[in-house]
Design a protein around this motif. Structure first.
Motif, PDB file in Angstrom:
ATOM      1  N   GLY A 193      -3.774  14.309  13.134  1.00 21.71           N
ATOM      2  CA  GLY A 193      -3.877  13.405  14.274  1.00 21.71           C
ATOM      3  C   GLY A 193      -2.538  13.259  14.970  1.00 21.71           C
ATOM      4  O   GLY A 193      -1.586  13.974  14.676  1.00 21.71           O
ATOM      5  N   ARG A 194      -2.452  12.305  15.878  1.00 23.56           N
ATOM      6  CA  ARG A 194      -1.245  12.065  16.667  1.00 23.56           C
ATOM      7  C   ARG A 194      -0.663  10.699  16.335  1.00 23.56           C
ATOM      8  O   ARG A 194      -1.368   9.784  15.942  1.00 23.56           O
ATOM      9  N   ALA A 195       0.631  10.575  16.535  1.00 23.11           N
ATOM     10  CA  ALA A 195       1.314   9.296  16.327  1.00 23.11           C
ATOM     11  C   ALA A 195       2.291   9.081  17.474  1.00 23.11           C
ATOM     12  O   ALA A 195       2.708  10.032  18.131  1.00 23.11           O
ATOM     13  N   ASP A 196       2.644   7.838  17.712  1.00 29.21           N
ATOM     14  CA  ASP A 196       3.611   7.495  18.744  1.00 29.21           C
ATOM     15  C   ASP A 196       4.769   6.782  18.066  1.00 29.21           C
ATOM     16  O   ASP A 196       4.597   5.675  17.545  1.00 29.21           O
ATOM     17  N   PHE A 197       5.938   7.413  18.052  1.00 26.22           N
ATOM     18  CA  PHE A 197       7.095   6.866  17.351  1.00 26.22           C
ATOM     19  C   PHE A 197       7.853   5.899  18.251  1.00 26.22           C
ATOM     20  O   PHE A 197       8.047   6.155  19.441  1.00 26.22           O
ATOM     21  N   SER A 198       8.282   4.794  17.683  1.00 27.44           N
ATOM     22  CA  SER A 198       9.175   3.873  18.394  1.00 27.44           C
ATOM     23  C   SER A 198      10.153   3.287  17.392  1.00 27.44           C
ATOM     24  O   SER A 198       9.806   3.027  16.251  1.00 27.44           O
ATOM     25  N   ARG A 199      11.377   3.126  17.835  1.00 24.20           N
ATOM     26  CA  ARG A 199      12.417   2.566  16.993  1.00 24.20           C
ATOM     27  C   ARG A 199      12.533   1.080  17.303  1.00 24.20           C
ATOM     28  O   ARG A 199      12.703   0.698  18.463  1.00 24.20           O
ATOM     29  N   PRO A 200      12.428   0.218  16.273  1.00 26.32           N
ATOM     30  CA  PRO A 200      12.556  -1.217  16.535  1.00 26.32           C
ATOM     31  C   PRO A 200      13.980  -1.553  16.986  1.00 26.32           C
ATOM     32  O   PRO A 200      14.932  -0.901  16.553  1.00 26.32           O
TER      33      PRO A 200
ATOM     34  N   ALA B  13       4.837  -1.274   6.759  1.00 26.60           N
ATOM     35  CA  ALA B  13       3.913  -2.395   6.958  1.00 26.60           C
ATOM     36  C   ALA B  13       3.521  -2.537   8.434  1.00 26.60           C
ATOM     37  O   ALA B  13       2.386  -2.910   8.743  1.00 26.60           O
ATOM     38  N   ALA B  14       4.432  -2.214   9.347  1.00 24.65           N
ATOM     39  CA  ALA B  14       4.149  -2.335  10.771  1.00 24.65           C
ATOM     40  C   ALA B  14       3.399  -1.126  11.334  1.00 24.65           C
ATOM     41  O   ALA B  14       2.772  -1.224  12.388  1.00 24.65           O
ATOM     42  N   SER B  15       3.412  -0.001  10.629  1.00 18.61           N
ATOM     43  CA  SER B  15       2.906   1.245  11.201  1.00 18.61           C
ATOM     44  C   SER B  15       1.684   1.841  10.522  1.00 18.61           C
ATOM     45  O   SER B  15       0.893   2.519  11.171  1.00 18.61           O
ATOM     46  N   VAL B  16       1.542   1.649   9.220  1.00 20.66           N
ATOM     47  CA  VAL B  16       0.524   2.367   8.453  1.00 20.66           C
ATOM     48  C   VAL B  16      -0.658   1.451   8.168  1.00 20.66           C
ATOM     49  O   VAL B  16      -0.483   0.303   7.763  1.00 20.66           O
ATOM     50  N   ARG B  17      -1.857   1.989   8.370  1.00 21.29           N
ATOM     51  CA  ARG B  17      -3.085   1.224   8.160  1.00 21.29           C
ATOM     52  C   ARG B  17      -4.027   1.966   7.220  1.00 21.29           C
ATOM     53  O   ARG B  17      -3.950   3.183   7.061  1.00 21.29           O
ATOM     54  N   ARG B  18      -4.942   1.226   6.652  1.00 21.23           N
ATOM     55  CA  ARG B  18      -5.963   1.784   5.769  1.00 21.23           C
ATOM     56  C   ARG B  18      -6.722   2.909   6.478  1.00 21.23           C
ATOM     57  O   ARG B  18      -7.068   2.794   7.650  1.00 21.23           O
TER      58      ARG B  18
ATOM     59  N   ILE C  35       7.936   8.027   4.326  1.00 21.60           N
ATOM     60  CA  ILE C  35       6.487   7.967   4.516  1.00 21.60           C
ATOM     61  C   ILE C  35       6.249   8.161   6.009  1.00 21.60           C
ATOM     62  O   ILE C  35       6.915   7.537   6.832  1.00 21.60           O
ATOM     63  N   GLY C  36       5.326   9.022   6.330  1.00 18.12           N
ATOM     64  CA  GLY C  36       5.004   9.228   7.740  1.00 18.12           C
ATOM     65  C   GLY C  36       3.566   9.632   7.904  1.00 18.12           C
ATOM     66  O   GLY C  36       2.897  10.020   6.943  1.00 18.12           O
TER      67      GLY C  36
ATOM     68  N   GLY D 285      -5.521   4.105   1.062  1.00 16.20           N
ATOM     69  CA  GLY D 285      -6.760   3.587   0.510  1.00 16.20           C
ATOM     70  C   GLY D 285      -7.003   2.106   0.713  1.00 16.20           C
ATOM     71  O   GLY D 285      -8.084   1.614   0.431  1.00 16.20           O
ATOM     72  N   GLY D 286      -6.030   1.374   1.187  1.00 13.42           N
ATOM     73  CA  GLY D 286      -6.184  -0.063   1.398  1.00 13.42           C
ATOM     74  C   GLY D 286      -5.087  -0.560   2.308  1.00 13.42           C
ATOM     75  O   GLY D 286      -4.257   0.211   2.791  1.00 13.42           O
ATOM     76  N   ASN D 287      -5.072  -1.848   2.528  1.00  8.39           N
ATOM     77  CA  ASN D 287      -4.037  -2.426   3.382  1.00  8.39           C
ATOM     78  C   ASN D 287      -2.680  -2.371   2.698  1.00  8.39           C
ATOM     79  O   ASN D 287      -2.576  -2.547   1.486  1.00  8.39           O
ATOM     80  N   VAL D 288      -1.644  -2.148   3.489  1.00 13.09           N
ATOM     81  CA  VAL D 288      -0.272  -2.187   2.981  1.00 13.09           C
ATOM     82  C   VAL D 288       0.075  -3.643   2.714  1.00 13.09           C
ATOM     83  O   VAL D 288      -0.165  -4.511   3.551  1.00 13.09           O
ATOM     84  N   GLU D 289       0.639  -3.918   1.540  1.00 16.07           N
ATOM     85  CA  GLU D 289       1.064  -5.279   1.205  1.00 16.07           C
ATOM     86  C   GLU D 289       2.581  -5.363   1.307  1.00 16.07           C
ATOM     87  O   GLU D 289       3.277  -4.598   0.653  1.00 16.07           O
ATOM     88  N   LEU D 290       3.070  -6.271   2.137  1.00 20.12           N
ATOM     89  CA  LEU D 290       4.500  -6.487   2.288  1.00 20.12           C
ATOM     90  C   LEU D 290       4.868  -7.794   1.619  1.00 20.12           C
ATOM     91  O   LEU D 290       4.336  -8.850   1.960  1.00 20.12           O
TER      92      LEU D 290
END
Length: 138
Positions: free
Chosen positions: A110-117, A65-70, A103-104, A13-18
């Protein structure tokens, strides 16, 4: 263990706050809305949206925080906990929060593209930084 576990799907519902605690531990907070649907007389009806407050800690917090958006659909699993605090007027308040274990993105929507940092290179205490860099490049 007597923790109350919960799993739900919804939309961010909104931006993720880190943020970081005073000791430097990352914590991400977000709100997720879930709208149940019921089949009534042959048509689907949306019920009242339930809003969940979600907290994620440490590596999960950074990845969220790097992956999930509003507006994105997510699937959340975690412990349901009650946070209680005292207000300035002397009364106490309680809110329920889901402390996320996972959380995923909801891939049914929809589709997602997974990458490991990449993991940081650990430096032995008795070895200069430059030698560690040369060894990891080899």
């Amino acid at each position: 263990m007597n923790d109350t576990m919960i799993t739900f799907t919804g939309w961010v519902g909104g931006n993720v706050e880190l943020n970081h605690t005073t000791t430097g531990t990352p914590v991400a907070t977000l709100r997720v809305g879930s709208t149940p649907r019921r089949l009534k007389d042959g048509t689907w009806e949306d019920q009242e949206t339930i809003w969940y407050s979600v907290k994620a800690w440490r590596t999960l917090a950074e990845n969220v925080a790097a992956s999930v958006r509003r507006g994105q659909p997510v699937l959340v699993t975690g412990r349901l906990v009650a946070e209680t605090w005292d207000r300035p007027d002397g009364t106490s308040s309680t809110r329920h929060v889901v402390v996320a274990a996972t959380i995923g993105h909801d891939l049914s929507r929809g589709r997602a593209d997974f990458s490991r940092p990449p993991r940081p290179v650990e430096q032995p205490a008795d070895q200069p930084v430059e030698e560690v860099r040369q060894e990891s490049a080899a």
